[in-house]
Design a protein around this motif. Structure first.
Motif, PDB file in Angstrom:
ATOM      1  N   MET A  31       0.879  -1.345   0.196  1.00  0.00           N
ATOM      2  CA  MET A  31       0.455  -0.093  -0.033  1.00  0.00           C
ATOM      3  C   MET A  31       1.215   1.293  -0.005  1.00  0.00           C
ATOM      4  SD  MET A  31      -3.289  -0.810   0.134  1.00  0.00           S
ATOM      5  CE  MET A  31      -3.561   1.072   0.157  1.00  0.00           C
ATOM      6  N   GLU A  32       2.059   1.442   0.836  1.00  0.00           N
ATOM      7  CA  GLU A  32       3.052   1.787   0.751  1.00  0.00           C
ATOM      8  C   GLU A  32       3.274   2.798  -0.815  1.00  0.00           C
ATOM      9  OE1 GLU A  32       5.930   1.264   4.076  1.00  0.00           O
ATOM     10  OE2 GLU A  32       4.325   1.769   4.878  1.00  0.00           O
ATOM     11  N   VAL A  33       4.202   1.246  -1.470  1.00  0.00           N
ATOM     12  CA  VAL A  33       4.209   1.395  -2.674  1.00  0.00           C
ATOM     13  C   VAL A  33       3.145   2.229  -3.106  1.00  0.00           C
ATOM     14  CG1 VAL A  33       5.333   0.298  -4.683  1.00  0.00           C
ATOM     15  CG2 VAL A  33       6.379  -0.490  -2.297  1.00  0.00           C
ATOM     16  N   TYR A  34       2.231   1.613  -3.207  1.00  0.00           N
ATOM     17  CA  TYR A  34       1.006   2.367  -4.289  1.00  0.00           C
ATOM     18  C   TYR A  34       0.891   3.340  -4.274  1.00  0.00           C
ATOM     19  CZ  TYR A  34      -3.586   3.502  -6.732  1.00  0.00           C
ATOM     20  OH  TYR A  34      -4.340   3.907  -7.588  1.00  0.00           O
ATOM     21  N   ASN A  35       0.662   4.441  -2.688  1.00  0.00           N
ATOM     22  CA  ASN A  35       0.599   5.775  -2.563  1.00  0.00           C
ATOM     23  C   ASN A  35       1.951   6.913  -2.678  1.00  0.00           C
ATOM     24  OD1 ASN A  35      -1.920   5.492  -0.966  1.00  0.00           O
ATOM     25  ND2 ASN A  35      -1.193   4.794   0.424  1.00  0.00           N
ATOM     26  N   LYS A  36       3.155   5.930  -3.123  1.00  0.00           N
ATOM     27  CA  LYS A  36       3.858   6.662  -3.551  1.00  0.00           C
ATOM     28  C   LYS A  36       4.299   7.031  -4.773  1.00  0.00           C
ATOM     29  CE  LYS A  36       9.343   7.386  -2.244  1.00  0.00           C
ATOM     30  NZ  LYS A  36      10.143   7.079  -2.740  1.00  0.00           N
ATOM     31  N   SER A  37       3.967   5.256  -5.639  1.00  0.00           N
ATOM     32  CA  SER A  37       5.280   5.351  -6.927  1.00  0.00           C
ATOM     33  C   SER A  37       3.559   5.424  -7.779  1.00  0.00           C
ATOM     34  CB  SER A  37       5.614   3.955  -6.977  1.00  0.00           C
ATOM     35  OG  SER A  37       6.289   4.274  -5.729  1.00  0.00           O
ATOM     36  N   THR A  38       2.278   5.092  -7.326  1.00  0.00           N
ATOM     37  CA  THR A  38       1.691   4.540  -8.461  1.00  0.00           C
ATOM     38  C   THR A  38       0.479   5.650  -8.410  1.00  0.00           C
ATOM     39  OG1 THR A  38       1.852   2.297  -8.173  1.00  0.00           O
ATOM     40  CG2 THR A  38       0.466   2.870  -9.286  1.00  0.00           C
ATOM     41  N   ALA A  39       0.162   6.141  -7.239  1.00  0.00           N
ATOM     42  CA  ALA A  39      -0.817   6.874  -7.217  1.00  0.00           C
ATOM     43  C   ALA A  39      -0.597   7.703  -8.305  1.00  0.00           C
ATOM     44  CB  ALA A  39      -1.287   7.325  -5.801  1.00  0.00           C
ATOM     45  N   PRO A  40       0.764   8.540  -8.508  1.00  0.00           N
ATOM     46  CA  PRO A  40       0.442   9.714  -8.912  1.00  0.00           C
ATOM     47  C   PRO A  40       0.708   9.089 -10.517  1.00  0.00           C
ATOM     48  CG  PRO A  40       2.953   9.253  -7.760  1.00  0.00           C
ATOM     49  CD  PRO A  40       1.612   8.398  -7.514  1.00  0.00           C
ATOM     50  N   ILE A  41      -0.259   8.108 -10.840  1.00  0.00           N
ATOM     51  CA  ILE A  41      -0.478   8.005 -12.965  1.00  0.00           C
ATOM     52  C   ILE A  41      -1.441   8.223 -12.864  1.00  0.00           C
ATOM     53  CG2 ILE A  41      -0.932   5.624 -14.284  1.00  0.00           C
ATOM     54  CD1 ILE A  41       0.798   4.288 -12.653  1.00  0.00           C
ATOM     55  N   ILE A  42      -3.194   8.229 -11.918  1.00  0.00           N
ATOM     56  CA  ILE A  42      -3.850   8.831 -11.350  1.00  0.00           C
ATOM     57  C   ILE A  42      -4.322  10.118 -12.048  1.00  0.00           C
ATOM     58  CG2 ILE A  42      -5.816   9.371 -10.477  1.00  0.00           C
ATOM     59  CD1 ILE A  42      -5.066   7.638  -7.884  1.00  0.00           C
ATOM     60  N   ASP A  43      -2.586  11.430 -11.682  1.00  0.00           N
ATOM     61  CA  ASP A  43      -2.963  12.483 -12.588  1.00  0.00           C
ATOM     62  C   ASP A  43      -2.709  12.916 -14.079  1.00  0.00           C
ATOM     63  OD1 ASP A  43      -4.166  14.076 -10.165  1.00  0.00           O
ATOM     64  OD2 ASP A  43      -2.585  14.623  -9.318  1.00  0.00           O
ATOM     65  N   TYR A  44      -1.265  11.369 -14.101  1.00  0.00           N
ATOM     66  CA  TYR A  44      -0.637  11.602 -15.070  1.00  0.00           C
ATOM     67  C   TYR A  44      -2.000  11.259 -16.343  1.00  0.00           C
ATOM     68  CZ  TYR A  44       2.018   9.724 -19.598  1.00  0.00           C
ATOM     69  OH  TYR A  44       2.170   9.195 -20.757  1.00  0.00           O
ATOM     70  N   TYR A  45      -2.974   9.925 -16.326  1.00  0.00           N
ATOM     71  CA  TYR A  45      -4.160  10.072 -17.136  1.00  0.00           C
ATOM     72  C   TYR A  45      -5.072  10.763 -17.309  1.00  0.00           C
ATOM     73  CZ  TYR A  45      -2.127   5.602 -17.812  1.00  0.00           C
ATOM     74  OH  TYR A  45      -1.164   4.337 -18.798  1.00  0.00           O
ATOM     75  N   ALA A  46      -5.716  11.092 -16.312  1.00  0.00           N
ATOM     76  CA  ALA A  46      -7.001  12.442 -15.990  1.00  0.00           C
ATOM     77  C   ALA A  46      -6.195  13.859 -16.806  1.00  0.00           C
ATOM     78  CB  ALA A  46      -6.351  13.102 -14.636  1.00  0.00           C
ATOM     79  N   GLN A  47      -4.945  14.095 -17.097  1.00  0.00           N
ATOM     80  CA  GLN A  47      -4.672  15.370 -17.563  1.00  0.00           C
ATOM     81  C   GLN A  47      -4.792  15.041 -18.972  1.00  0.00           C
ATOM     82  OE1 GLN A  47      -0.367  16.143 -16.630  1.00  0.00           O
ATOM     83  NE2 GLN A  47      -0.836  16.406 -14.645  1.00  0.00           N
TER      84      GLN A  47
END
Ligand code: AP5
Length: 214
Positions: free
Chosen positions: A173-189
Motif C-alpha cells: 500500500m505504501e508503494v502504491y501511494n508513493k509510486s503508483t497513485a501519481p499515475i492517476i493525474d498523468y491519465y487525468a491530464q
C-alpha cells in the motif's frame, strides 16, 4: 478496446479482468502474473524477482517495461483489444507504455481506476486464494471454492499468495501511494481516466464498468 486497469493492491483488478476477458474477448496482460511465472524459474533473475515481490517492493521499471514491450510488439493481437492489469505502476512505466503503443498505432482508449477503503482491501487480500494451476481467483468469504482447497474450474490446488500477509500488504500500500497513485493525474491530464467505486460487490462493479464502457 484498449484499457488500463488501475487501483491499489487487492481492489479487484484481476477479478474485473476475468469478466472483461469473457464479455469483450480482450487480451489480459497482468505483469503480476508474468512476474510470478518468472519466479518459478530457478534462475538468479527469478530469485531476485521473488525476493522483491515477497517484500512488496516494485520490480525495476526497466525489466517490467521490457516484458510488456516485447508482448506488445510480438505477441499481442492489436485488433482484438487488450487490457493491462498491474501495469503501469510508475509514471515512467506509463510514459514508456504510451510510447510503445504509439509505435504500433494503438493508443489507450481509457483507464479504469478502481477505488476502495483500506479495510476492504485488507479483507480482500488476506482472504484471497488462487489456483496454482489455472490462476482462478477465490475468496474465503466472498467466493469460496465448492470443495476446500480444490479449484472449481480445473481441480488444481488452491494456495495463498506469499505477499498476501498483513505486513507485506502494508508495504504494498505504501508503494502504491508513493509510486503508483501519481499515475492517476498523468491519465487525468489526458482525459482518459474513469473512477469507479470498488467498495461494493463484484457484480455492482461490473455494472458500473459496463455503463462507462458503453
Ligand atoms: P500484482 O499481482 O499486480 O498485485 P496487485 O496490484 O497488488 O494486485 P492484486 O493482484 O493484489 O489485486 P487485484 O486488484 O488484482 O485484486 P483481485 O481481483 O485479485 O503484483 C504483485 C507484485 O508484482 C507487486 O507487489 C510487485 O512486486 C510486482 N509487480 C507487478 N507489476 C509490476 C509493475 N508494473 N512494476 C513493478 N513491479 C510489479 O481481488 C482480490 C480478492 O478480492 C480476491 O480474493 C477476489 O475474489 C476478491 N474480490 C475482488 N473484487 C471483489 C468485490 N467487488 N467484492 C468482494 N470480493 C472481491
Amino acid at each position: 478496446m484498449r484499457i488500463v486497469l488501475l487501483g491499489p493492491p487487492g481492489v479487484g483488478k484481476g477479478t474485473l479482468a476475468d469478466h472483461l476477458k469473457e464479455k469483450y474477448h480482450l487480451a489480459h496482460i497482468s505483469t503480476g502474473d508474468m512476474l510470478r511465472e518468472e519466479t518459478k524459474k530457478d534462475s538468479p533473475l527469478g530469485r531476485e524477482i521473488k525476493g522483491l515481490m515477497e517484500k512488496g517492493a516494485l520490480v525495476s521499471d526497466e525489466l517490467v517495461t521490457r516484458l510488456v514491450v516485447q508482448k506488445i510488439e510480438h505477441g499481442l493481437d492489436l485488433k482484438r483489444g487488450f487490457m493491462f492489469d498491474g501495469f503501469p505502476r510508475t509514471v515512467k512505466q506509463a510514459q514508456d507504455l504510451d510510447a510503445a503503443l504509439e509505435r504500433v498505432h494503438a493508443p489507450l482508449d481509457c483507464v479504469l481506476t478502481l477505488e476502495a477503503d483500506f479495510n476492504v482491501l485488507l479483507d480482500r487480500m488476506t482472504g484471497r486464494r488462487v489456483c496454482r494451476k489455472c490462476g482462478a481467483l477465490y475468496h474465503v468469504t466472498y467466493k469460496p471454492t465448492a470443495r476446500e482447497g480444490i479449484c472449481d474450474v480445473c481441480g488444481g490446488e488452491i494456495y495463498q499468495r506469499a505477499d498476501d500477509n498483513e505486513k507485506t500488504i502494508k508495504a504494498r500500500m505504501e508503494v502504491y501511494n508513493k509510486s503508483t497513485a501519481p499515475i492517476i493525474d498523468y491519465y487525468a491530464q489526458q482525459n482518459k481516466l474513469k473512477k469507479l467505486n470498488a467498495n461494493v460487490e463484484a457484480a455492482e462493479v461490473r455494472l458500473a464498468v459496463a455503463a462507462v464502457l458503453k
